[in-house]
Motif scaffolding. Structure first.
Motif, short mmCIF file in Angstrom:
data_model
loop_
_atom_site.label_atom_id
_atom_site.label_comp_id
_atom_site.label_asym_id
_atom_site.label_seq_id
_atom_site.Cartn_x
_atom_site.Cartn_y
_atom_site.Cartn_z
N GLU A 1 0.80 -1.21 0.00
CA GLU A 1 0.00 0.00 0.00
C GLU A 1 0.84 1.27 0.00
O GLU A 1 0.37 2.32 -0.40
CB GLU A 1 -0.93 0.03 1.23
CG GLU A 1 -2.11 -0.90 1.11
CD GLU A 1 -3.15 -0.63 2.17
OE1 GLU A 1 -2.77 -0.30 3.30
OE2 GLU A 1 -4.34 -0.73 1.86
N GLU A 2 2.09 1.15 0.48
CA GLU A 2 2.91 2.36 0.60
C GLU A 2 4.38 2.00 0.52
O GLU A 2 4.80 0.91 0.94
CB GLU A 2 2.61 3.05 1.93
CG GLU A 2 3.16 4.45 2.04
CD GLU A 2 2.67 5.15 3.29
OE1 GLU A 2 3.37 6.04 3.79
OE2 GLU A 2 1.57 4.79 3.78
N CYS A 3 5.13 2.93 -0.07
CA CYS A 3 6.58 2.72 -0.24
C CYS A 3 7.36 3.65 0.70
O CYS A 3 6.81 4.60 1.26
CB CYS A 3 6.99 2.96 -1.68
SG CYS A 3 6.15 1.88 -2.87
N GLN A 4 8.65 3.38 0.84
CA GLN A 4 9.49 4.20 1.72
C GLN A 4 9.64 5.59 1.16
O GLN A 4 9.31 5.86 0.01
CB GLN A 4 10.86 3.54 1.91
CG GLN A 4 11.75 3.58 0.67
CD GLN A 4 13.09 2.88 0.91
OE1 GLN A 4 13.15 1.81 1.53
NE2 GLN A 4 14.16 3.49 0.44
N SER A 5 10.11 6.49 1.98
CA SER A 5 10.23 7.89 1.60
C SER A 5 11.06 8.03 0.33
O SER A 5 12.10 7.38 0.16
CB SER A 5 10.90 8.67 2.75
OG SER A 5 11.03 10.02 2.40
N GLY A 6 10.56 8.89 -0.55
CA GLY A 6 11.25 9.10 -1.82
C GLY A 6 10.71 8.20 -2.92
O GLY A 6 11.13 8.30 -4.08
N TYR A 7 9.76 7.31 -2.54
CA TYR A 7 9.16 6.39 -3.50
C TYR A 7 7.62 6.45 -3.38
O TYR A 7 7.08 6.94 -2.39
CB TYR A 7 9.63 4.96 -3.25
CG TYR A 7 11.09 4.73 -3.56
CD1 TYR A 7 11.49 4.16 -4.77
CD2 TYR A 7 12.07 5.06 -2.62
CE1 TYR A 7 12.84 3.95 -5.03
CE2 TYR A 7 13.41 4.85 -2.88
CZ TYR A 7 13.79 4.29 -4.10
OH TYR A 7 15.12 4.08 -4.36
N PHE A 8 6.97 5.93 -4.39
CA PHE A 8 5.50 5.79 -4.34
C PHE A 8 5.11 4.46 -4.99
O PHE A 8 5.86 3.91 -5.79
CB PHE A 8 4.80 6.96 -5.05
CG PHE A 8 4.95 6.95 -6.55
CD1 PHE A 8 3.97 6.39 -7.37
CD2 PHE A 8 6.09 7.49 -7.16
CE1 PHE A 8 4.11 6.38 -8.75
CE2 PHE A 8 6.23 7.47 -8.54
CZ PHE A 8 5.24 6.93 -9.34
N TYR A 9 3.95 3.96 -4.59
CA TYR A 9 3.51 2.66 -5.12
C TYR A 9 2.71 2.88 -6.39
O TYR A 9 1.68 3.56 -6.40
CB TYR A 9 2.67 1.91 -4.09
CG TYR A 9 2.30 0.51 -4.57
CD1 TYR A 9 3.28 -0.47 -4.71
CD2 TYR A 9 0.99 0.19 -4.90
CE1 TYR A 9 2.96 -1.74 -5.14
CE2 TYR A 9 0.65 -1.09 -5.34
CZ TYR A 9 1.64 -2.05 -5.46
OH TYR A 9 1.34 -3.31 -5.91
N ASP A 10 3.23 2.29 -7.47
CA ASP A 10 2.56 2.40 -8.78
C ASP A 10 1.65 1.18 -8.97
O ASP A 10 2.13 0.05 -9.05
CB ASP A 10 3.61 2.46 -9.89
CG ASP A 10 2.96 2.61 -11.27
OD1 ASP A 10 2.23 3.60 -11.48
OD2 ASP A 10 3.17 1.72 -12.13
N MET A 11 0.33 1.45 -9.02
CA MET A 11 -0.65 0.36 -9.10
C MET A 11 -0.53 -0.44 -10.39
O MET A 11 -0.76 -1.64 -10.41
CB MET A 11 -2.07 0.93 -8.97
CG MET A 11 -2.37 1.54 -7.62
SD MET A 11 -2.41 0.31 -6.30
CE MET A 11 -3.83 -0.64 -6.80
N SER A 12 -0.20 0.23 -11.48
CA SER A 12 -0.16 -0.46 -12.78
C SER A 12 0.99 -1.44 -12.87
O SER A 12 0.84 -2.55 -13.38
CB SER A 12 -0.08 0.57 -13.92
OG SER A 12 1.09 1.36 -13.78
#
Length: 663
Positions: A232-243
């Motif tokens: 659901e969530e990535c570490q700081s500096g990153y984001f979770y890409d659903m695709s």
């Protein structure tokens, strides 16, 4: 009282002015615009109003990221996150307090009225309460306390409880609520795992459970078929890409801030503080104009465009202006989501409805939806129904109001027979409705009147000739020849009887009977066949078929009666000489009386003598009578002359005597 009335009138005027202004306007004539910082949404929080007061322009509510009486002061950049708000449960809190400008919410790693404080680095995932800085999910291994600022004893190999500083057993390190959330018997976490860990004993990281590198927060999804753990969530500096199901680094186009916050939100990848120059999109990952986000690591290939634009070959194309709602189309395909403006069709409303569509209305495929203009039909009203009186059915082309003259059929494409009077016929079956042209008959006027009908006229239903037939023909249809023995080629229409006399040698109403052979010529009377000339000698009767008596003195007898005209042979008498004389010897007898011829002569002489004597005596008597009358007249005249003219001269008397003598 007057003041109250004036105040009431002012209030009415103000209320009237307010009622007349649209959202976003204020002033007596609604001539001013509300501040752009006033909230203009369709619904307002807490049941309040939108826009501004129409008496002085004061905002009812402020737009996100603004505060103050006039909503003209911008919230701090930390709490002013534009449209990228901090998620709090199922709500998103943005902006700041209207009066003081205090942040409504802070990013996960900051806290304080203005989000000016950074959460302790000892907090798990560096997250703390935005109100008091207490670590949200507990402390990193080796630390304890509300803000995780205290260090556990060196003897605690697995860390210590956040509240009591009691050393954790190896199996309860990552339990929520620390020691109190751990079951010492089963060695499992009773209340689940702290963020970033998973499993019954919370001994596996989210990255290990999901197979997504850099994943710091995960969630179990259980179905009747399978149980999954998703990131659901990535570490700081990153984001979770659903695709792609991966943690991706924040775009290099995101602007940074003086704080140590990640430049993008870990769940969405949206840049916290906007974009660097020349970068666009919510993730600031794109250099394509009007693009909201580009394909990852491809800054010149747009993946999703801003509202009012759609992706086409990696670029952003503006939604067609013919969309029913301006700037509204599917971001991926450009399809107008609310249909097209009147007169246009197609998924992107690129095509104009046919000009033949009634009211220029058509569906997404260009099919006219409200009918056709004029005499047309078909899905696009592109086919003419030329011969309809008014119009035709759009689907079938059938003329519902009938055909113009000379045509019939459902679609009025079939010509009426040109032999129909006025070329008019019934639409349904083509039968002539106004009769036939001269010379034709039948339901379709396809049958010709007999060529022998006088003036080519016949009954329109039966074909029977009207009037007389042409010369030489008879019958209802004048199709039967008059008998050839008619002297003239004319006969009665009803039965064919010859209208005039017959040719020589024939008689009868139809001149079909030969004259009797006994007639001396070929001529005989038409009605009965009687001979029209005298019979041959020795024959008599109407048809000269009877023989004169052989007792006639000659072979001639009366043509009609058969009476012997020259008397009888000696020994016979009467009109037909059929009676014989008796005792007359060679002299025979009289034809009329039957008396012997000798006796008849003496009687005739005696009769003549008597007649002569009688005639002589009669003549003498007449002469005597005339002499007496003459004598009487002379005496009377002489007596009258003597008495009336005694003085006359002797010359006059002489003349009278002379006159008398002359008498």
């Amino acid at each position: 009282m007057l003041c109250v009335l004036l105040n009431f009138m002012v209030l009415v005027w103000i209320t009237s002015a307010q009622a007349q202004c649209n959202l976003g306007k204020w002033g007596g004539n609604c001539q001013y615009n509300c501040s752009s910082s006033c909230y203009h949404g369709n619904t307002c929080s807490d049941g309040g109003q939108c826009g501004c007061m129409q008496t002085n322009g004061t905002c009812y509510e402020c737009s996100t990221n603004f505060y103050g009486v006039s909503c003209d002061i911008k919230c701090d950049d930390i709490c002013s996150l534009n449209e990228q708000c901090v998620q709090d449960g199922f709500e998103f809190a943005c902006g700041c307090d209207r009066e003081q400008g205090n942040c409504n919410r802070c990013p996960k790693s900051t806290w304080g009225s203005y989000c000016e404080n950074k959460c302790s680095d000892n907090c798990i995932n560096s997250e703390c309460s935005w109100i008091d800085g207490i670590c949200t999910f507990g402390c990193l291994k080796g630390f304890y306390g509300s803000d995780c600022s205290s260090v556990c004893s060196l003897s605690c190999q697995s860390g210590c409880d956040r509240q009591t500083a009691e050393c954790f057993p190896p199996y309860c390190i990552n339990c929520i609520k620390g020691m109190s959330g751990c079951d010492n018997v089963t060695q499992k976490c009773k209340s689940g795992c702290i963020t970033g860990f998973s499993g019954e004993t919370c001994d596996k990281t989210c990255a290990e459970e999901t197979g997504v590198s850099k994943c710091t927060n995960c969630r179990h999804i259980s179905t009747p078929i399978v149980t999954l753990t998703v990131c659901e969530e990535c570490q700081s500096g990153y984001f979770y890409d659903m695709s792609s199901k991966k943690c991706k680094v924040c775009s290099t186009g995101c602007s940074s801030n003086v704080t140590s916050l990640s430049t993008c939100f870990p769940k969405t990848g949206i840049c916290r503080f906007g974009c660097l120059s020349n970068w666009i999109g919510s993730k600031c990952d794109c250099t394509v104009a009007n693009c909201d986000s580009c394909v990852y690591d491809q800054s010149q290939v747009c993946a999703r465009c801003e509202n009012g634009w759609f992706v086409e070959s990696g670029n952003c194309v503006e939604c067609n202006t013919n969309c029913a709602v301006a700037n509204e189309c599917d971001a991926a395909s450009g399809t107008c989501t609310n249909g097209c403006k009147n007169g246009w069709y197609g998924l992107k409303c690129l095509h104009a409805c046919a000009s033949n569509c009634l009211n220029r209305k058509c569906d997404v495929n260009g099919n006219c939806t409200e009918g056709c203009v004029g005499k047309r039909y078909g899905k696009n009203c592109d086919t003419m129904c030329n011969n309809c009186k008014i119009a035709c059915d759009q689907q079938t082309g059938f003329c519902e109001s009938g055909c113009i003259d000379t045509y019939h059929g459902d679609d009025c494409q079939q010509l009426c027979n040109d032999t129909c009077f006025g070329n008019q016929c019934d639409q349904s079956n083509g039968q002539c409705s106004g009769g036939c042209e001269e010379g034709y008959y039948g339901k379709f006027c396809h049958l010709s009147c007999g060529s022998n009908c006088s003036e080519n006229k016949c009954d329109v239903e039966t074909g029977t000739c009207i009037g007389i037939c042409s010369s030489g023909n008879y019958g209802k249809n004048c199709n039967i020849k008059c008998p050839s023995q008619c002297l003239e080629p004319l006969c009665v229409k009803e039965n064919g009887a010859c209208a005039s006399v017959c040719k020589d040698g024939y008689f009868g109403s139809h001149c079909n009977v030969s004259c009797p052979d006994s007639c001396p010529t070929d001529k005989c009377e038409k009605d009965k066949g009687d001979c029209t000339t005298d019979c041959f000698e020795g024959k008599f009767g109407d048809k000269c078929d009877q023989t004169c008596s052989s007792n006639c003195k000659s072979t001639l007898c009366h043509q009609k009666t058969g009476a012997c005209v020259d008397g009888c042979k000696i020994g016979y008498h009467d009109t037909f000489c059929q009676s014989t004389c008796t005792g007359c010897g060679t002299l025979g007898c009289s034809q009329n009386t039957g008396k012997c011829e000798g006796t008849s002569m003496n009687e005739n002489n005696d009769n003549n003598t008597i007649m002569i004597a009688g005639a002589t005596a009669g003549g003498v008597m007449v002469i005597i009578f005339l002499v007496v009358i003459l004598y009487w007249c002379l005496r009377r005249k002489k007596s009258d002359t003597s008495s009336s003219n005694s003085k006359d001269t002797p010359t006059k008397r002489y003349s009278e005597l002379a006159e008398t003598s002359q008498l």
